[in-house]
Motif scaffolding. Structure first.
Motif, PDB file in Angstrom:
ATOM      1  N   ARG A  23      -7.704  18.434 -37.945  1.00 33.95           N
ATOM      2  CA  ARG A  23      -8.169  19.551 -38.764  1.00 33.95           C
ATOM      3  C   ARG A  23      -9.512  19.178 -39.383  1.00 33.95           C
ATOM      4  N   ALA A  82      -4.813  23.423 -38.231  1.00 30.91           N
ATOM      5  CA  ALA A  82      -4.809  22.290 -37.298  1.00 30.91           C
ATOM      6  C   ALA A  82      -5.192  22.781 -35.897  1.00 30.91           C
ATOM      7  N   GLN A  93       0.206  22.296 -45.928  1.00 29.42           N
ATOM      8  CA  GLN A  93      -0.328  21.322 -44.978  1.00 29.42           C
ATOM      9  C   GLN A  93       0.170  19.918 -45.248  1.00 29.42           C
TER      10      GLN A  93
END
Length: 218
Positions: A65, A83, A140
């Protein structure tokens, strides 16, 4: 050593070199590698604090990412991208992955909808790659990227998917050592070994070749 065994030994040596050939993938500091070929990308870092991964020759898959500072309402904030999954072929020359940096949150949002990356070799020549976005819910920092990537690779519509035998990460696989065959004559043993070898996957055959080279009798 008999001529036939010499020929096999040379062939196995060349096979071992091709299996173990490695190179590096460099990237900008804003690019955060997460998973390389189903393993934690941190394990493949060349040096701590350096933006380089050690990758093996052949097919590779990298989950990563982007995180960078952008301006929003005259203030700076950290933008974290979704991502991305990239699949590429590595040879014996270093590679470099990059993207055009963003200045504003509007540029970041546009980039998210249409991500743009460049992958070049040491001669600055473009290297073909396939890229996709890993869409999944959850925060995340709490996501299980390994399981998410494994599920992605099983999808029929996953354009950047790889199969377990298409990646070149033999070092992550369990070792395979042939078992001794007893109670049969030499010809039968050879037939059994040949049939067993033909039944192995490409990755298992490469592992068998490495084992055979290490245990070759004079």
């Amino acid at each position: 050593m008999k001529p036939l065994y010499k020929f096999l030994a040379v062939g196995l040596m060349f096979g071992a070199v091709s299996v173990n050939a490695e190179t590096t993938l460099s990237f900008q500091s804003e690019i955060q590698p997460l998973i390389l070929n189903s393993a934690d990308a941190e394990d493949a870092m060349v040096e701590s604090g350096h933006n380089r991964l050690l990758v093996e020759a052949g097919t590779n898959q990298l989950l990563f990412r982007v995180g960078q500072l952008v301006s929003e309402d005259a203030k700076h904030r950290k933008y974290n991208s979704p991502a991305f999954i990239i699949r590429f072929e590595a040879a014996d020359t270093p590679l470099e992955l990059s993207y055009p940096k963003m200045r504003t949150i509007a540029e970041a949002k546009a980039f998210e909808k249409s991500p743009s990356f460049s992958l070049v070799n040491e001669g600055n020549r473009p290297v073909d790659f396939t890229i996709d976005t890993l869409r999944a819910g959850g925060l995340q920092n709490l996501r299980d990227y390994q399981n998410e990537l494994a599920a992605y690779n099983k999808r029929a519509d996953a354009i950047a998917a790889v199969t377990p035998t298409s990646t070149s990460t033999i070092k992550h696989s369990s070792s395979i050592e042939p078992q001794p065959v007893t109670g049969v004559n030499s010809s039968s043993r050879m037939n059994i070994l040949q049939a067993s070898f033909s039944g192995l996957s490409a990755q298992e055959q490469q592992q068998f070749m490495l084992w055979a080279m290490k245990n070759l009798k004079e």
